[in-house]
Scaffold this motif. Structure first.
Motif, PDB file in Angstrom:
ATOM      1  N   ILE A 165       0.884  -1.167   0.000  1.00  0.00           N
ATOM      2  CA  ILE A 165       0.000   0.000   0.000  1.00  0.00           C
ATOM      3  C   ILE A 165       0.919   1.213   0.000  1.00  0.00           C
ATOM      4  N   GLY A 166       1.024   1.852  -1.164  1.00  0.00           N
ATOM      5  CA  GLY A 166       1.906   2.998  -1.319  1.00  0.00           C
ATOM      6  C   GLY A 166       1.123   4.291  -1.206  1.00  0.00           C
ATOM      7  N   TYR A 167       1.475   5.120  -0.247  1.00  0.00           N
ATOM      8  CA  TYR A 167       0.718   6.351  -0.024  1.00  0.00           C
ATOM      9  C   TYR A 167       1.235   7.479  -0.907  1.00  0.00           C
ATOM     10  N   THR A 168       0.299   8.192  -1.522  1.00  0.00           N
ATOM     11  CA  THR A 168       0.628   9.330  -2.363  1.00  0.00           C
ATOM     12  C   THR A 168       1.099  10.487  -1.489  1.00  0.00           C
ATOM     13  N   SER A 169       1.576  11.545  -2.140  1.00  0.00           N
ATOM     14  CA  SER A 169       2.164  12.651  -1.383  1.00  0.00           C
ATOM     15  C   SER A 169       1.133  13.510  -0.663  1.00  0.00           C
ATOM     16  N   GLY A 170      -0.134  13.369  -1.011  1.00  0.00           N
ATOM     17  CA  GLY A 170      -1.170  14.099  -0.288  1.00  0.00           C
ATOM     18  C   GLY A 170      -1.157  15.593  -0.517  1.00  0.00           C
ATOM     19  N   THR A 171      -0.875  16.027  -1.759  1.00  0.00           N
ATOM     20  CA  THR A 171      -0.816  17.460  -2.051  1.00  0.00           C
ATOM     21  C   THR A 171      -2.193  18.105  -2.061  1.00  0.00           C
ATOM     22  N   THR A 172      -3.232  17.321  -2.228  1.00  0.00           N
ATOM     23  CA  THR A 172      -4.592  17.863  -2.227  1.00  0.00           C
ATOM     24  C   THR A 172      -5.429  17.062  -1.216  1.00  0.00           C
ATOM     25  N   GLY A 177      -3.863   5.624  -0.177  1.00  0.00           N
ATOM     26  CA  GLY A 177      -3.065   4.404  -0.227  1.00  0.00           C
ATOM     27  C   GLY A 177      -3.331   3.599  -1.482  1.00  0.00           C
ATOM     28  N   ALA A 178      -2.400   3.631  -2.431  1.00  0.00           N
ATOM     29  CA  ALA A 178      -2.548   2.882  -3.674  1.00  0.00           C
ATOM     30  C   ALA A 178      -2.225   1.408  -3.419  1.00  0.00           C
ATOM     31  N   MET A 179      -3.175   0.545  -3.733  1.00  0.00           N
ATOM     32  CA  MET A 179      -3.013  -0.894  -3.508  1.00  0.00           C
ATOM     33  C   MET A 179      -2.318  -1.527  -4.716  1.00  0.00           C
ATOM     34  N   LEU A 180      -1.141  -2.098  -4.474  1.00  0.00           N
ATOM     35  CA  LEU A 180      -0.320  -2.676  -5.538  1.00  0.00           C
ATOM     36  C   LEU A 180      -0.135  -4.169  -5.276  1.00  0.00           C
ATOM     37  N   MET A 308       4.370   6.678 -11.480  1.00  0.00           N
ATOM     38  CA  MET A 308       3.759   7.264 -10.294  1.00  0.00           C
ATOM     39  C   MET A 308       3.465   6.157  -9.293  1.00  0.00           C
ATOM     40  N   THR A 309       3.110   6.546  -8.081  1.00  0.00           N
ATOM     41  CA  THR A 309       2.815   5.553  -7.054  1.00  0.00           C
ATOM     42  C   THR A 309       1.772   4.566  -7.538  1.00  0.00           C
ATOM     43  N   GLU A 310       0.774   5.073  -8.244  1.00  0.00           N
ATOM     44  CA  GLU A 310      -0.348   4.232  -8.689  1.00  0.00           C
ATOM     45  C   GLU A 310       0.038   3.248  -9.792  1.00  0.00           C
ATOM     46  N   THR A 311       1.259   3.374 -10.348  1.00  0.00           N
ATOM     47  CA  THR A 311       1.720   2.430 -11.377  1.00  0.00           C
ATOM     48  C   THR A 311       2.880   1.578 -10.881  1.00  0.00           C
ATOM     49  N   ALA A 312       3.169   1.625  -9.596  1.00  0.00           N
ATOM     50  CA  ALA A 312       4.215   0.805  -8.971  1.00  0.00           C
ATOM     51  C   ALA A 312       5.615   1.121  -9.470  1.00  0.00           C
ATOM     52  N   GLY A 313       5.781   2.247 -10.158  1.00  0.00           N
ATOM     53  CA  GLY A 313       7.088   2.606 -10.700  1.00  0.00           C
ATOM     54  C   GLY A 313       6.968   3.052 -12.144  1.00  0.00           C
ATOM     55  N   PRO A 314       8.077   3.018 -12.902  1.00  0.00           N
ATOM     56  CA  PRO A 314       8.041   3.477 -14.298  1.00  0.00           C
ATOM     57  C   PRO A 314       7.126   2.617 -15.168  1.00  0.00           C
ATOM     58  N   PRO A 363      -0.481  -3.962 -16.813  1.00  0.00           N
ATOM     59  CA  PRO A 363      -0.382  -4.881 -15.665  1.00  0.00           C
ATOM     60  C   PRO A 363       0.182  -4.256 -14.395  1.00  0.00           C
ATOM     61  N   MET A 364       0.701  -3.005 -14.478  1.00  0.00           N
ATOM     62  CA  MET A 364       1.268  -2.374 -13.276  1.00  0.00           C
ATOM     63  C   MET A 364       0.302  -1.416 -12.591  1.00  0.00           C
ATOM     64  N   ILE A 365      -0.902  -1.265 -13.120  1.00  0.00           N
ATOM     65  CA  ILE A 365      -1.840  -0.302 -12.556  1.00  0.00           C
ATOM     66  C   ILE A 365      -2.395  -0.811 -11.227  1.00  0.00           C
ATOM     67  N   MET A 366      -2.539   0.095 -10.276  1.00  0.00           N
ATOM     68  CA  MET A 366      -3.019  -0.263  -8.938  1.00  0.00           C
ATOM     69  C   MET A 366      -4.400  -0.909  -8.986  1.00  0.00           C
ATOM     70  N   GLN A 367      -4.725  -1.594  -7.886  1.00  0.00           N
ATOM     71  CA  GLN A 367      -6.049  -2.182  -7.742  1.00  0.00           C
ATOM     72  C   GLN A 367      -7.089  -1.156  -7.296  1.00  0.00           C
ATOM     73  N   GLY A 368      -6.638  -0.062  -6.757  1.00  0.00           N
ATOM     74  CA  GLY A 368      -7.525   0.979  -6.250  1.00  0.00           C
ATOM     75  C   GLY A 368      -6.895   1.593  -5.015  1.00  0.00           C
ATOM     76  N   TYR A 369      -7.603   2.536  -4.377  1.00  0.00           N
ATOM     77  CA  TYR A 369      -7.115   3.165  -3.152  1.00  0.00           C
ATOM     78  C   TYR A 369      -7.715   2.464  -1.938  1.00  0.00           C
TER      79      TYR A 369
END
Length: 507
Positions: A165-172, A177-180, A308-314, A363-369
């Motif tokens: 669960i990778g958390y975004t930077s929370g700018t807004t 928590g992006a589920m990977l 981005m976090t939601e893609t688990a990397g590049p 295949p690298m896209i998150m499952q959701g938040y």
């Protein structure tokens, strides 16, 4: 090889054995040593009651301890919740509560702070006592005692099981928590290594934080391919240059500000960088003028990438095997699709070279938040497309250029201004080391663009000369209305420039 993370360190041990996996300071560890430590640490976690599928928050600085704990959590089939070491205790406490973590691995003083911050949490606190520090909490389990357990074998998991669960930077608002899944993280790692042509024996210098997806892929790629990772707790340009020369590094990986600091470091001209085969840069767009300056100064290609976090990397990158176009981030990885749409109407596909919101799927896209269905619906569209929040355009050859972040767009009397476009021009000024553009309020036009500039050592420039330089290359409404010269720019915990905090800077 199954696309799972629970067996990555054990497979690396089997394949690469006594080869050096990690160098940090004067300490070196082999792939075999790290895997053995991960196996016993996993046993310690299991004795504390950590089970498959449960969340464990990992909040340590870069070091062998972070890597061992990460692969130990993976070995159990538990879920890693990485928390950058530079986050505030309030941010870490939020992630702990939101992720419902059953354990926290952190320095002892951070465990003590978490105790004081939230007495109601029942998570196991595992405190690492750093050299020269006094223990501050009696309720935390000593990090070292977890190595007294019997080693455990890695569990086999379904590739679609949740791994991070990778958390975004929370700018807004609050971070999400992006589920990977195991497949997400493994695929991003494998494709990055493949597209970049990484191979056993390479020596990688990087101080990217391991909790960040970029730093995480750098670390995992080393274990997948058999490369040596040379790292430190926190980036320092002199350390990076000395490490490249001392270890004859073949690769340096970082965010734009790291390269900027290295270029102006007093030791740069005396450093031997001839061992470098290429460098990679991501996390934020880099002006073309700076890319060309870095390539010329470091004597090797600079591969831009995007993720981005939601893609688990590049998921988009240049490759050493394909033509390189400065100013673009390359092409999508194999199996990844990208398109540009009208950000106000995502169903309307835009034409070639027409800027709009970038959407990606693969295949690298998150499952959701995690526990946030509304944000998931807002960002994951029908058909598996992820809204990235980046303005981009795609040319006829499929190269993608990131124009800017949608949320950073400046509206001046109805005209749209992208700060990155202004930064491209300003960065080409010979006296400019770093630059960022942000909006300032205007009673008549709504917003105006303001430039914040860090000058190169020994160089001078006036506000009027900078604005005259811009007038020759930008439409009148795009020219910044004012310039402030600063000693440094505010940065995130991963080294990216924080435009949202520029308003607080003063001349």
């Amino acid at each position: 090889m199954n696309a799972i993370m629970s067996t990555l360190s054990s497979r690396a041990s089997q394949r690469f054995g006594d080869r050096t996996a990690l160098i940090i300071g004067e300490e070196q560890l082999s792939f075999k040593q790290i895997d053995e430590l991960a196996a016993t640490f996993a046993g310690g976690l299991r004795k504390l009651g950590v089970k498959r599928g449960q969340r464990v928050l990992l909040h340590l600085p870069n070091g062998w301890e972070w890597i061992v704990a990460y692969y130990a959590i993976a070995r159990l089939g538990a879920v890693v919740v990485p928390a950058n070491f530079l986050l505030s205790i309030e941010e870490v406490a939020y992630m702990l509560t939101d992720s419902e973590a059953v354990a926290v691995i952190a320095p002892d003083e951070r465990c003590a702070a978490l105790e004081r911050f939230d007495q109601s949490r029942n998570a196991h606190l595992i405190g690492m006592l750093r050299e020269g520090k006094q223990r501050e909490t009696k309720s935390a389990t000593d990090f070292r005692t977890l190595f007294d357990a019997l080693p455990v074998e890695p569990v086999e998991v379904d590739p679609e099981e949740l791994f991070t669960i990778g958390y975004t930077s929370g700018t807004t608002g609050q971070p999400k928590g992006a589920m990977l899944s195991h497949r997400c993280v493994f695929t991003s790692t494998a494709l990055t290594a493949t597209v970049h042509g990484r191979h056993p024996g390479e020596r990688v210098v990087s101080a990217l934080p391991f909790p960040h997806v970029y730093g995480n892929v750098v670390m995992n790629s080393c274990f997948l391919v058999g490369m040596t990772l040379i790292t430190c707790e926190r980036f320092d340009p002199s350390w990076a240059l000395q490490s490249i020369q001392r270890h004859k590094a073949t690769l340096f990986e970082g965010v734009p500000t790291m390269f900027y600091y290295m270029l102006v470091d007093p030791s740069f001209l005396q450093t031997d960088l001839s061992s470098l085969l290429h460098c990679t840069v991501g996390g934020q767009t880099m002006p073309t003028a700076k890319i060309e300056e870095i390539v010329a100064a470091m004597g090797c290609p600079l591969l831009e990438l995007w993720g981005m976090t939601e893609t688990a990397g590049p998921v988009i990158s240049h490759s050493p095997y394909l033509p390189h176009r400065h100013g673009s981030v390359g092409q999508p990885f194999p199996g990844v699709e990208a398109k540009v749409v009208d950000y106000e109407n995502p169903e309307r596909l835009l034409n070639t070279n027409e800027p709009g919101e970038l959407l990606v799927r693969g295949p690298m896209i998150m499952q959701g938040y995690y526990r946030n269905e509304q944000a998931t619906r807002d960002n994951l569209l029908e058909g598996g497309w992820l809204r990235t929040g980046d303005i981009a355009c795609i040319d006829k050859q499929g190269y993608i250029r990131i124009v800017d972040r949608l949320k950073d767009m400046i509206i001046t009397a109805g005209y749209k201004i992208y700060p990155a476009e202004l930064e491209q021009v300003l960065a080409s000024h010979p006296a400019v080391a770093m630059v960022a553009v942000a909006p300032i309020h205007d009673e008549i036009k709504g917003e105006l663009a303001k430039a914040f500039i860090v000058l190169k050592p020994g160089m001078n420039a006036s506000e009027s000369s900078i604005l005259d330089f811009c007038r020759g290359q930008l439409a009148a409404y795009k020219v910044p209305r004012c310039v402030t010269f600063v000693e440094s720019l505010p940065k995130t915990s991963t080294g990216k420039i924080m435009r949202r905090e520029l308003r607080e800077l003063r001349a």
